[in-house]
Design a protein around this motif. Structure first.
Motif, PDB file in Angstrom:
ATOM      1  N   TRP A  22       0.832  -1.204   0.000  1.00  0.00           N
ATOM      2  CA  TRP A  22       0.000   0.000   0.000  1.00  0.00           C
ATOM      3  C   TRP A  22       0.871   1.259   0.000  1.00  0.00           C
ATOM      4  O   TRP A  22       0.658   2.176  -0.776  1.00  0.00           O
ATOM      5  N   LEU A  23       1.921   1.264   0.856  1.00  0.00           N
ATOM      6  CA  LEU A  23       2.779   2.450   0.939  1.00  0.00           C
ATOM      7  C   LEU A  23       3.552   2.674  -0.358  1.00  0.00           C
ATOM      8  O   LEU A  23       3.658   3.800  -0.853  1.00  0.00           O
ATOM      9  N   VAL A  24       4.079   1.583  -0.942  1.00  0.00           N
ATOM     10  CA  VAL A  24       4.841   1.709  -2.190  1.00  0.00           C
ATOM     11  C   VAL A  24       3.931   2.183  -3.320  1.00  0.00           C
ATOM     12  O   VAL A  24       4.255   3.112  -4.068  1.00  0.00           O
ATOM     13  N   TRP A  25       2.764   1.552  -3.443  1.00  0.00           N
ATOM     14  CA  TRP A  25       1.812   1.922  -4.492  1.00  0.00           C
ATOM     15  C   TRP A  25       1.393   3.379  -4.345  1.00  0.00           C
ATOM     16  O   TRP A  25       1.362   4.142  -5.302  1.00  0.00           O
ATOM     17  N   ARG A  26       1.132   3.772  -3.107  1.00  0.00           N
ATOM     18  CA  ARG A  26       0.679   5.135  -2.853  1.00  0.00           C
ATOM     19  C   ARG A  26       1.784   6.135  -3.192  1.00  0.00           C
ATOM     20  O   ARG A  26       1.534   7.185  -3.768  1.00  0.00           O
ATOM     21  N   ARG A  27       3.027   5.767  -2.850  1.00  0.00           N
ATOM     22  CA  ARG A  27       4.158   6.647  -3.154  1.00  0.00           C
ATOM     23  C   ARG A  27       4.301   6.829  -4.666  1.00  0.00           C
ATOM     24  O   ARG A  27       4.586   7.927  -5.154  1.00  0.00           O
ATOM     25  N   MET A  28       4.053   5.750  -5.422  1.00  0.00           N
ATOM     26  CA  MET A  28       4.174   5.826  -6.884  1.00  0.00           C
ATOM     27  C   MET A  28       3.104   6.719  -7.498  1.00  0.00           C
ATOM     28  O   MET A  28       3.261   7.211  -8.613  1.00  0.00           O
ATOM     29  N   GLN A  29       1.989   6.892  -6.795  1.00  0.00           N
ATOM     30  CA  GLN A  29       0.878   7.648  -7.349  1.00  0.00           C
ATOM     31  C   GLN A  29       0.967   9.146  -7.088  1.00  0.00           C
ATOM     32  O   GLN A  29       0.123   9.893  -7.547  1.00  0.00           O
ATOM     33  N   GLN A  30       1.954   9.587  -6.339  1.00  0.00           N
ATOM     34  CA  GLN A  30       2.012  11.006  -5.991  1.00  0.00           C
ATOM     35  C   GLN A  30       2.471  11.823  -7.199  1.00  0.00           C
ATOM     36  O   GLN A  30       3.334  11.387  -7.950  1.00  0.00           O
ATOM     37  N   PRO A  31       1.900  13.016  -7.384  1.00  0.00           N
ATOM     38  CA  PRO A  31       2.400  13.893  -8.455  1.00  0.00           C
ATOM     39  C   PRO A  31       3.848  14.300  -8.156  1.00  0.00           C
ATOM     40  O   PRO A  31       4.270  14.296  -7.008  1.00  0.00           O
ATOM     41  N   TYR A  32       4.599  14.653  -9.213  1.00  0.00           N
ATOM     42  CA  TYR A  32       5.997  15.057  -9.009  1.00  0.00           C
ATOM     43  C   TYR A  32       6.066  16.317  -8.144  1.00  0.00           C
ATOM     44  O   TYR A  32       6.958  16.466  -7.325  1.00  0.00           O
ATOM     45  N   TYR A  33       5.128  17.240  -8.356  1.00  0.00           N
ATOM     46  CA  TYR A  33       5.102  18.486  -7.587  1.00  0.00           C
ATOM     47  C   TYR A  33       3.732  18.607  -6.931  1.00  0.00           C
ATOM     48  O   TYR A  33       2.828  19.258  -7.478  1.00  0.00           O
ATOM     49  N   PRO A  34       3.547  17.982  -5.770  1.00  0.00           N
ATOM     50  CA  PRO A  34       2.205  17.876  -5.185  1.00  0.00           C
ATOM     51  C   PRO A  34       1.556  19.215  -4.870  1.00  0.00           C
ATOM     52  O   PRO A  34       0.357  19.396  -5.125  1.00  0.00           O
ATOM     53  N   GLY A  35       2.338  20.157  -4.331  1.00  0.00           N
ATOM     54  CA  GLY A  35       1.768  21.463  -3.981  1.00  0.00           C
ATOM     55  C   GLY A  35       1.279  22.203  -5.214  1.00  0.00           C
ATOM     56  O   GLY A  35       0.205  22.823  -5.213  1.00  0.00           O
ATOM     57  N   VAL A  36       2.064  22.135  -6.284  1.00  0.00           N
ATOM     58  CA  VAL A  36       1.687  22.789  -7.541  1.00  0.00           C
ATOM     59  C   VAL A  36       0.432  22.125  -8.107  1.00  0.00           C
ATOM     60  O   VAL A  36      -0.484  22.798  -8.593  1.00  0.00           O
ATOM     61  N   ALA A  37       0.371  20.797  -8.017  1.00  0.00           N
ATOM     62  CA  ALA A  37      -0.792  20.060  -8.532  1.00  0.00           C
ATOM     63  C   ALA A  37      -2.059  20.448  -7.768  1.00  0.00           C
ATOM     64  O   ALA A  37      -3.133  20.621  -8.368  1.00  0.00           O
ATOM     65  N   LEU A  38      -1.940  20.599  -6.460  1.00  0.00           N
ATOM     66  CA  LEU A  38      -3.109  20.967  -5.652  1.00  0.00           C
ATOM     67  C   LEU A  38      -3.579  22.385  -5.992  1.00  0.00           C
ATOM     68  O   LEU A  38      -4.779  22.651  -6.093  1.00  0.00           O
ATOM     69  N   GLN A  39      -2.623  23.283  -6.189  1.00  0.00           N
ATOM     70  CA  GLN A  39      -2.965  24.662  -6.567  1.00  0.00           C
ATOM     71  C   GLN A  39      -3.640  24.677  -7.945  1.00  0.00           C
ATOM     72  O   GLN A  39      -4.627  25.385  -8.166  1.00  0.00           O
ATOM     73  N   ALA A  40      -3.107  23.866  -8.865  1.00  0.00           N
ATOM     74  CA  ALA A  40      -3.704  23.784 -10.210  1.00  0.00           C
ATOM     75  C   ALA A  40      -5.132  23.255 -10.127  1.00  0.00           C
ATOM     76  O   ALA A  40      -6.012  23.670 -10.891  1.00  0.00           O
ATOM     77  N   GLY A  41      -5.384  22.333  -9.195  1.00  0.00           N
ATOM     78  CA  GLY A  41      -6.730  21.799  -9.014  1.00  0.00           C
ATOM     79  C   GLY A  41      -7.689  22.852  -8.488  1.00  0.00           C
ATOM     80  O   GLY A  41      -8.844  22.937  -8.921  1.00  0.00           O
ATOM     81  N   LEU A  42      -7.196  23.684  -7.574  1.00  0.00           N
ATOM     82  CA  LEU A  42      -8.028  24.762  -7.020  1.00  0.00           C
ATOM     83  C   LEU A  42      -8.401  25.752  -8.121  1.00  0.00           C
ATOM     84  O   LEU A  42      -9.556  26.185  -8.226  1.00  0.00           O
ATOM     85  N   GLU A  43      -7.427  26.090  -8.963  1.00  0.00           N
ATOM     86  CA  GLU A  43      -7.702  27.016 -10.076  1.00  0.00           C
ATOM     87  C   GLU A  43      -8.696  26.402 -11.060  1.00  0.00           C
ATOM     88  O   GLU A  43      -9.569  27.084 -11.587  1.00  0.00           O
ATOM     89  N   MET A  44      -8.558  25.093 -11.280  1.00  0.00           N
ATOM     90  CA  MET A  44      -9.440  24.410 -12.247  1.00  0.00           C
ATOM     91  C   MET A  44     -10.908  24.529 -11.849  1.00  0.00           C
ATOM     92  O   MET A  44     -11.766  24.783 -12.694  1.00  0.00           O
ATOM     93  N   VAL A  45     -11.212  24.374 -10.565  1.00  0.00           N
ATOM     94  CA  VAL A  45     -12.626  24.329 -10.164  1.00  0.00           C
ATOM     95  C   VAL A  45     -13.167  25.673  -9.696  1.00  0.00           C
ATOM     96  O   VAL A  45     -14.366  25.792  -9.460  1.00  0.00           O
ATOM     97  N   SER A  46     -12.311  26.681  -9.550  1.00  0.00           N
ATOM     98  CA  SER A  46     -12.834  27.926  -8.976  1.00  0.00           C
ATOM     99  C   SER A  46     -13.199  28.970 -10.029  1.00  0.00           C
ATOM    100  O   SER A  46     -13.758  30.003  -9.695  1.00  0.00           O
ATOM    101  N   ARG A  47     -12.908  28.691 -11.314  1.00  0.00           N
ATOM    102  CA  ARG A  47     -13.368  29.611 -12.363  1.00  0.00           C
ATOM    103  C   ARG A  47     -14.598  29.025 -13.039  1.00  0.00           C
ATOM    104  O   ARG A  47     -14.916  27.865 -12.861  1.00  0.00           O
ATOM    105  N   ARG A  48     -15.282  29.866 -13.832  1.00  0.00           N
ATOM    106  CA  ARG A  48     -16.499  29.412 -14.509  1.00  0.00           C
ATOM    107  C   ARG A  48     -16.204  29.098 -15.972  1.00  0.00           C
ATOM    108  O   ARG A  48     -15.677  29.950 -16.678  1.00  0.00           O
ATOM    109  N   TYR A  49     -16.580  27.897 -16.353  1.00  0.00           N
ATOM    110  CA  TYR A  49     -16.341  27.461 -17.725  1.00  0.00           C
ATOM    111  C   TYR A  49     -17.599  26.796 -18.271  1.00  0.00           C
ATOM    112  O   TYR A  49     -18.461  26.350 -17.514  1.00  0.00           O
TER     113      TYR A  49
END
Ligand code: ZN
Length: 251
Positions: A22-49
């Motif tokens: 579980w730990l190895v699989w989970r580690r493999m699934q992390q984005p390379y830049y997690p903080g940037v990915a989370l910020q990109a996700g916030l931007e994705m859902v907070s604008r109107r499209y």
């Protein structure tokens, strides 16, 4: 005493192996830049499209992007869920196509999305003129600014459903062609995500939308919830979000 420790040892070893996997699989699934990915996700859902989310079968969008679709719609985006097939090959019940179409309607209502149900053949969706025509039609009807489609690589290396990959490949080809108008393309079920959408506040709505597909659920209600919560925690090891959906943003 000795006898008891002898019988618990295999369980401890098995439990340890599961935890390590579980730990190895989970580690493999992390984005390379997690903080940037989370910020990109916030931007994705907070604008109107104008959002066009395309799923090969009923239930795919709910499973892989249901929380994100609900966040988009409740933040003011106009969300259309387009389902390419009726999933009629799921069981041999005579009216399964109708049952699944009704379930898809209920799920779309929970996610506050419009539903377009198409009739491509379940199990035989392939890149080609039929799929191209269906996508052309969807683009004309919804004039999307943001598009969600299945990742053309799929979430895992083996055992991919060809319908899923066909949709991803067709949307990828479209994005690279001259007919692209620069829509933002996000692939869900991403194996190497660069966007993480924190869906913690709408996790219950996502679960409700997944469970609307009753004809497809195996096992008790709590197991369905547990499985979905587990999947939504796969990518959150290095970000301060309880549940997230991963995407690969193409453009
Ligand atoms: Zn599917």
């Amino acid at each position: 005493m000795e006898r008891r420790s002898g019988s618990t040892l295999p369980w401890l070893v098995a439990g340890g192996a599961v935890a390590a996997a579980w730990l190895v699989w989970r580690r493999m699934q992390q984005p390379y830049y997690p903080g940037v990915a989370l910020q990109a996700g916030l931007e994705m859902v907070s604008r109107r499209y104008r959002v066009l989310a395309i799923g090969p079968h009923p239930g795919d969008l709910e499973l892989f992007a249901g929380g994100t679709l609900r966040l988009l719609s409740q933040n003011g985006s106009a969300v259309t869920m387009a389902v390419l097939s009726r999933g009629e090959r799921a069981t041999n019940r005579a009216n399964i196509g109708e049952i699944r179409a009704r379930e898809a309607e209920q799920a779309a209502a929970i996610l506050r999305a419009e539903l377009i149900q198409l009739d491509l053949p379940d199990g035989r969706i392939r890149p080609g003129p039929d799929l191209e025509r269906a996508l052309d039609d969807l683009w004309i009807r919804t004039r999307p600014e943001l598009v969600l489609a299945f990742d053309p690589k799929g979430p895992v290396p083996l055992g991919q459903n060809p319908d899923h990959l066909a949709l991803g490949a067709a949307v990828l080809a479209r994005a690279r062609s001259s007919i692209s108008r620069g829509e933002r393309i996000y692939f869900y079920a991403a194996r190497h995500p660069n966007v993480l959408v924190d869906i913690t506040e709408v996790m219950q709505e996502k679960l409700n939308a997944v469970k609307a597909h009753r004809s497809q659920l195996r096992g008790p209600d709590w197991a369905v919830s547990l499985f979905n919560r587990y999947v939504c925690r796969l990518h959150t090891g290095r970000v301060p979000a309880m549940y997230a959906e991963p995407f690969y943003r193409l453009v």
